[in-house]
Design a protein around this motif. Sequence first.
Motif, mmCIF file in Angstrom:
data_model
loop_
_atom_site.group_PDB
_atom_site.id
_atom_site.type_symbol
_atom_site.label_atom_id
_atom_site.label_comp_id
_atom_site.label_asym_id
_atom_site.label_seq_id
_atom_site.Cartn_x
_atom_site.Cartn_y
_atom_site.Cartn_z
ATOM 1 N N VAL A 170 0.779 -1.150 -0.286
ATOM 2 C CA VAL A 170 -0.025 0.070 -0.031
ATOM 3 C C VAL A 170 0.855 1.108 0.056
ATOM 4 C CG1 VAL A 170 -0.435 0.304 2.533
ATOM 5 C CG2 VAL A 170 -2.281 0.868 0.991
ATOM 6 N N THR A 171 2.071 1.212 0.642
ATOM 7 C CA THR A 171 3.057 2.240 0.488
ATOM 8 C C THR A 171 3.697 2.457 -0.874
ATOM 9 O OG1 THR A 171 3.679 1.803 2.847
ATOM 10 C CG2 THR A 171 5.083 3.330 1.547
ATOM 11 N N ALA A 172 3.761 1.627 -1.320
ATOM 12 C CA ALA A 172 4.606 1.489 -2.829
ATOM 13 C C ALA A 172 3.388 1.704 -3.976
ATOM 14 C CB ALA A 172 5.264 0.139 -3.117
ATOM 15 N N PHE A 173 2.332 1.195 -3.887
ATOM 16 C CA PHE A 173 1.224 1.186 -4.989
ATOM 17 C C PHE A 173 0.114 1.812 -4.540
ATOM 18 C CE2 PHE A 173 4.392 -2.396 -5.475
ATOM 19 C CZ PHE A 173 4.952 -2.038 -6.641
ATOM 20 N N GLY A 174 -0.220 1.898 -3.447
ATOM 21 C CA GLY A 174 -1.543 2.533 -3.136
ATOM 22 C C GLY A 174 -2.681 1.399 -2.505
ATOM 23 N N ALA A 175 -3.817 1.572 -1.917
ATOM 24 C CA ALA A 175 -4.840 0.679 -1.470
ATOM 25 C C ALA A 175 -5.472 -0.086 -2.552
ATOM 26 C CB ALA A 175 -5.750 1.460 -0.703
#
Length: 408
Positions: A170-175
């Motif tokens: 989620v930090t790298a690509f989003g929810a």
Amino acid sequence: MTSDTTPVTDPATKSLWSGNFRLYFGARTTSMLGDGMLPVALSVGVLAAGHGITGVGYALGAWMAALTLFMLAGGVLADRFTPRRMMVLADVVRVVVQATMAITFVLGASDLVTIVVLQFISGAATALFQPGVASMIPKIATDVQRANGVLRISEALAGVLGPALAGALVTAFGAGTVFFIYAATYGVSAVCLVAMRMDRAEAVRTAESYWRQLVEGWQDFRSRTWLWGVIAIWLVYGCFVPGVSLPVAAELVVADHGSTALGIGMALFGAGGVLGGALAMRTKAARPLLAGSLGWALFVAYPFVPALRPPELLLYAGWLVAGFGLAYWQVLWSTTVQTQIPSDLLNRVYAYDVAGSLLALALGRSLAGPLAELVGARQLMALSTVLGLVCTGLLLAVPAIRNLRRVN
């Protein structure tokens, strides 16, 4: 208690990893990994959408409410249409729901009402899936207890890896990306379940009415003193020990040692679950609920240790022991239910079991904050410890519980 426990030496255990069990293990492992990702992905997504902590509570609460409301219906439907059919249907629904969640986050159209409705549908689908979790194992495993041990270890690992993986993704690509992966785990589960080769002669009970089957399940549930006795005691234990202590103990650990210590502690709790499941796989108790009560007693380390404001190493050791105890109990309890209840009633009776467990945990979580403010967080953890030991004593005090003999 140890005198009732002997090593498993049955050669039949060698055939545990049949084709059907491998597929079932694949289905459960992937879906449990996805379930472990949900709280992190949903919380981050809802917060990023601007709905705040209240929005997170509504979204998670909607899922839990639907699961509780529809659990009994899921048990009846599993008996009417076979558990595998309901599990596959539930997975298909959850693929659609979580893929839709992913699209809403990617497009930035994630209003709170949509999120809450979708999570409610997902919870209802999970209620259709869950009863079959218990009844499928006796159909596909030659050693039910060993199978439960393997699955409990997998669950413990998923509980550690799922949130960690979700946090990184989620930090790298989003929810949105995480929800696409989450939806895919249910797709893998559905494919594995469809690929299983089950007995075509498996009964599909449609002659009786829905309500008659629901009542029949209740009658069988209440006729077994050991079953309703454990659930009655669990309503107190589940509420005031795991239910209350999970959120309050986490708050105390963060305040005392920081969020990193909480992460390590939770990882060691999961590691304890692996050890507890492994021991349960290798031993069989002549009186399983008597042996399993050890797990109830050991889990009280979870609230007890944070109440002491301990050094980090003591915290980690205590939570390792707590994870071990909880997993050991869960394997013995699951095996007992699956082997003691007739197969044509198991889905419905298990649904009553799960509904009671969920009710206790949900009530405990809702009471945790107000009780901590009323008596103090550390005092509440001390009270939770005492109640846990009292409930363990009650478990041992009921003859029908402590004297129940193993079936296989």
